[in-house]
Write a protein that holds these residues in place. Structure first.
Motif, PDB file in Angstrom:
ATOM      1  N   GLY A  32       0.811  -1.209   0.000  1.00  0.00           N
ATOM      2  CA  GLY A  32       0.000   0.000   0.000  1.00  0.00           C
ATOM      3  C   GLY A  32       0.842   1.255   0.000  1.00  0.00           C
ATOM      4  O   GLY A  32       0.554   2.220  -0.714  1.00  0.00           O
ATOM      5  N   LEU A  33       1.922   1.244   0.796  1.00  0.00           N
ATOM      6  CA  LEU A  33       2.835   2.386   0.807  1.00  0.00           C
ATOM      7  C   LEU A  33       3.475   2.582  -0.557  1.00  0.00           C
ATOM      8  O   LEU A  33       3.547   3.710  -1.070  1.00  0.00           O
ATOM      9  CB  LEU A  33       3.912   2.179   1.872  1.00  0.00           C
ATOM     10  CG  LEU A  33       5.014   3.239   1.942  1.00  0.00           C
ATOM     11  CD1 LEU A  33       4.434   4.606   2.254  1.00  0.00           C
ATOM     12  CD2 LEU A  33       6.067   2.847   2.974  1.00  0.00           C
ATOM     13  N   LEU A  34       3.928   1.489  -1.174  1.00  0.00           N
ATOM     14  CA  LEU A  34       4.567   1.582  -2.487  1.00  0.00           C
ATOM     15  C   LEU A  34       3.574   2.082  -3.539  1.00  0.00           C
ATOM     16  O   LEU A  34       3.894   2.969  -4.339  1.00  0.00           O
ATOM     17  CB  LEU A  34       5.129   0.218  -2.882  1.00  0.00           C
ATOM     18  CG  LEU A  34       5.799   0.125  -4.257  1.00  0.00           C
ATOM     19  CD1 LEU A  34       6.947   1.119  -4.360  1.00  0.00           C
ATOM     20  CD2 LEU A  34       6.278  -1.290  -4.525  1.00  0.00           C
ATOM     21  N   ALA A  35       2.366   1.530  -3.534  1.00  0.00           N
ATOM     22  CA  ALA A  35       1.354   1.967  -4.499  1.00  0.00           C
ATOM     23  C   ALA A  35       0.974   3.425  -4.265  1.00  0.00           C
ATOM     24  O   ALA A  35       0.711   4.170  -5.218  1.00  0.00           O
ATOM     25  CB  ALA A  35       0.118   1.074  -4.391  1.00  0.00           C
ATOM     26  N   GLY A  79      -2.045   5.037   1.199  1.00  0.00           N
ATOM     27  CA  GLY A  79      -1.708   3.671   0.832  1.00  0.00           C
ATOM     28  C   GLY A  79      -1.567   2.756   2.033  1.00  0.00           C
ATOM     29  O   GLY A  79      -2.008   1.594   2.008  1.00  0.00           O
ATOM     30  N   LEU A  80      -0.960   3.257   3.097  1.00  0.00           N
ATOM     31  CA  LEU A  80      -0.841   2.450   4.316  1.00  0.00           C
ATOM     32  C   LEU A  80      -2.209   2.096   4.886  1.00  0.00           C
ATOM     33  O   LEU A  80      -2.463   0.945   5.264  1.00  0.00           O
ATOM     34  CB  LEU A  80      -0.025   3.225   5.357  1.00  0.00           C
ATOM     35  CG  LEU A  80       1.492   3.282   5.163  1.00  0.00           C
ATOM     36  CD1 LEU A  80       2.110   4.236   6.174  1.00  0.00           C
ATOM     37  CD2 LEU A  80       2.111   1.893   5.298  1.00  0.00           C
ATOM     38  N   TRP A 112      -4.949   1.837  -7.400  1.00  0.00           N
ATOM     39  CA  TRP A 112      -5.600   0.540  -7.234  1.00  0.00           C
ATOM     40  C   TRP A 112      -5.067  -0.499  -8.201  1.00  0.00           C
ATOM     41  O   TRP A 112      -5.015  -1.690  -7.867  1.00  0.00           O
ATOM     42  CB  TRP A 112      -7.114   0.702  -7.374  1.00  0.00           C
ATOM     43  CG  TRP A 112      -7.723   1.307  -6.151  1.00  0.00           C
ATOM     44  CD1 TRP A 112      -8.106   2.610  -5.966  1.00  0.00           C
ATOM     45  CD2 TRP A 112      -8.005   0.640  -4.920  1.00  0.00           C
ATOM     46  NE1 TRP A 112      -8.601   2.788  -4.702  1.00  0.00           N
ATOM     47  CE2 TRP A 112      -8.552   1.594  -4.037  1.00  0.00           C
ATOM     48  CE3 TRP A 112      -7.842  -0.670  -4.476  1.00  0.00           C
ATOM     49  CZ2 TRP A 112      -8.938   1.278  -2.742  1.00  0.00           C
ATOM     50  CZ3 TRP A 112      -8.234  -0.998  -3.184  1.00  0.00           C
ATOM     51  CH2 TRP A 112      -8.777  -0.024  -2.340  1.00  0.00           C
ATOM     52  N   THR A 113      -4.650  -0.071  -9.388  1.00  0.00           N
ATOM     53  CA  THR A 113      -4.040  -1.021 -10.322  1.00  0.00           C
ATOM     54  C   THR A 113      -2.700  -1.503  -9.791  1.00  0.00           C
ATOM     55  O   THR A 113      -2.420  -2.717  -9.773  1.00  0.00           O
ATOM     56  CB  THR A 113      -3.849  -0.364 -11.697  1.00  0.00           C
ATOM     57  OG1 THR A 113      -5.129   0.058 -12.212  1.00  0.00           O
ATOM     58  CG2 THR A 113      -3.216  -1.334 -12.680  1.00  0.00           C
ATOM     59  N   VAL A 122      -2.185  -5.396  -8.564  1.00  0.00           N
ATOM     60  CA  VAL A 122      -1.212  -6.227  -9.286  1.00  0.00           C
ATOM     61  C   VAL A 122      -0.073  -6.656  -8.361  1.00  0.00           C
ATOM     62  O   VAL A 122       0.315  -7.831  -8.330  1.00  0.00           O
ATOM     63  CB  VAL A 122      -0.666  -5.464 -10.510  1.00  0.00           C
ATOM     64  CG1 VAL A 122       0.515  -6.207 -11.122  1.00  0.00           C
ATOM     65  CG2 VAL A 122      -1.772  -5.268 -11.547  1.00  0.00           C
ATOM     66  N   LEU A 123       0.460  -5.711  -7.580  1.00  0.00           N
ATOM     67  CA  LEU A 123       1.574  -6.047  -6.691  1.00  0.00           C
ATOM     68  C   LEU A 123       1.143  -6.985  -5.565  1.00  0.00           C
ATOM     69  O   LEU A 123       1.862  -7.935  -5.228  1.00  0.00           O
ATOM     70  CB  LEU A 123       2.178  -4.763  -6.106  1.00  0.00           C
ATOM     71  CG  LEU A 123       2.926  -3.866  -7.099  1.00  0.00           C
ATOM     72  CD1 LEU A 123       3.333  -2.556  -6.432  1.00  0.00           C
ATOM     73  CD2 LEU A 123       4.146  -4.584  -7.649  1.00  0.00           C
ATOM     74  N   PHE A 124      -0.028  -6.724  -4.987  1.00  0.00           N
ATOM     75  CA  PHE A 124      -0.519  -7.602  -3.923  1.00  0.00           C
ATOM     76  C   PHE A 124      -0.808  -8.992  -4.486  1.00  0.00           C
ATOM     77  O   PHE A 124      -0.525 -10.011  -3.838  1.00  0.00           O
ATOM     78  CB  PHE A 124      -1.779  -7.005  -3.296  1.00  0.00           C
ATOM     79  CG  PHE A 124      -2.150  -7.624  -1.974  1.00  0.00           C
ATOM     80  CD1 PHE A 124      -1.765  -7.030  -0.782  1.00  0.00           C
ATOM     81  CD2 PHE A 124      -2.891  -8.798  -1.922  1.00  0.00           C
ATOM     82  CE1 PHE A 124      -2.107  -7.599   0.442  1.00  0.00           C
ATOM     83  CE2 PHE A 124      -3.237  -9.374  -0.701  1.00  0.00           C
ATOM     84  CZ  PHE A 124      -2.838  -8.766   0.477  1.00  0.00           C
TER      85      PHE A 124
END
Length: 261
Positions: A13-16, A90-91, A233-234, A238-240
């Motif tokens: 979430g932080l990265l996104a 994001g967090l 959200w994309t 995708v990362l999650f």
């Protein structure tokens, strides 16, 4: 296991959030600067005539509503704080999403963790972001009456609740419908759209765009706003999903090592 999902959600979430912040900085902030310039120009144009003895009051009022270097928080600081805001967003989203994902896992949606994550992220974007945005899109500075901010916020929250309720109805409908995937998806789409369209139609419209405000600037700002959420959200989904699939493959390859204590 829940702690693993929570840590994953917070980190991704932080990265996104930072990725979305970069998008907002590149595409949203120039529109904000333009809107602020229009707002301050309008304030200066409407300032009282200095010859009438009220120049000092006029300048004070213009400064009070300014967003530039003389504002309480200057624009350079606001732009730097953009990444802090999107990172914190994001967090928060990552933590909540991880807890919901842990509850949904194995109960609804695709059996693959990666597909479930992408599907859940897409559903959350549609219900929480897209549904209220269609009815009440974001506005740049200089658009919107400060006296109606509470009522506008309430209407926006109502649309979020409608989106979440419609999602729950759609999921329940899909689980009850017999037949193939097409039948279930069609029934779910109809169950989702009926309350959403009804809310779009019944709730009052909000149109507080001042006369003469550039339509192109308004459109570009709103595209940048929804684009920032779409990027977040994309990237998050995708990362999650990728991290979940990777963890799932690792657990399948080493069941004894990966098994939670």
């Amino acid at each position: 296991m829940v702690r693993t999902f929570l840590a994953r959600g917070l980190l991704i979430g932080l990265l996104a959030g930072l990725i979305a912040g970069a998008f907002a900085f590149a595409f949203g902030e120039p529109r904000v600067d333009h809107a602020i310039a229009l707002e301050e120009a309008a304030a200066q144009a409407g300032a009282p005539d200095p010859d009438a003895g009220t120049a000092e009051h006029g300048h004070a009022e213009a400064a009070e509503h300014g967003h530039g270097e003389d504002a309480v928080v200057s624009r350079p600081v606001q732009k730097a704080g953009l990444f802090l805001a999107t990172g914190l967003y994001g967090l928060a989203v990552g933590g909540v999403f991880a807890l919901v994902f842990a509850g949904l896992r194995g109960r609804v949606g695709p059996r693959s963790d990666g597909r479930l994550a992408v599907a859940a992220a897409g559903t959350a974007f549609t219900a929480i972001i897209l549904v209220p945005f269609v009815k009440y899109p974001a506005n740049p500075p200089a658009v919107g009456d400060p006296d109606t901010i509470n009522s506008r916020t309430l209407l926006y929250v109502v649309m979020i609740l409608v989106g979440l309720a419609a999602t729950a109805i759609a999921v329940a409908t899909a689980r009850r419908v017999e037949g193939g995937p097409w039948a279930r998806w069609t029934a779910a789409a109809v169950a989702f759209l009926v309350p959403v369209v009804a809310a779009w139609w019944l709730l009052p419209a909000v149109n507080e765009v001042p006369e003469g405000f550039p339509a192109t600037l308004l459109w570009e700002f709103r595209l940048a706003s929804i684009g920032t959420q779409l990027v977040f959200w994309t990237a998050f989904g995708v990362l999650f999903g990728w991290a979940s699939d990777r963890a799932e493959r690792r657990a399948a390859a080493h069941p004894l090592v990966a098994a939670p204590s």
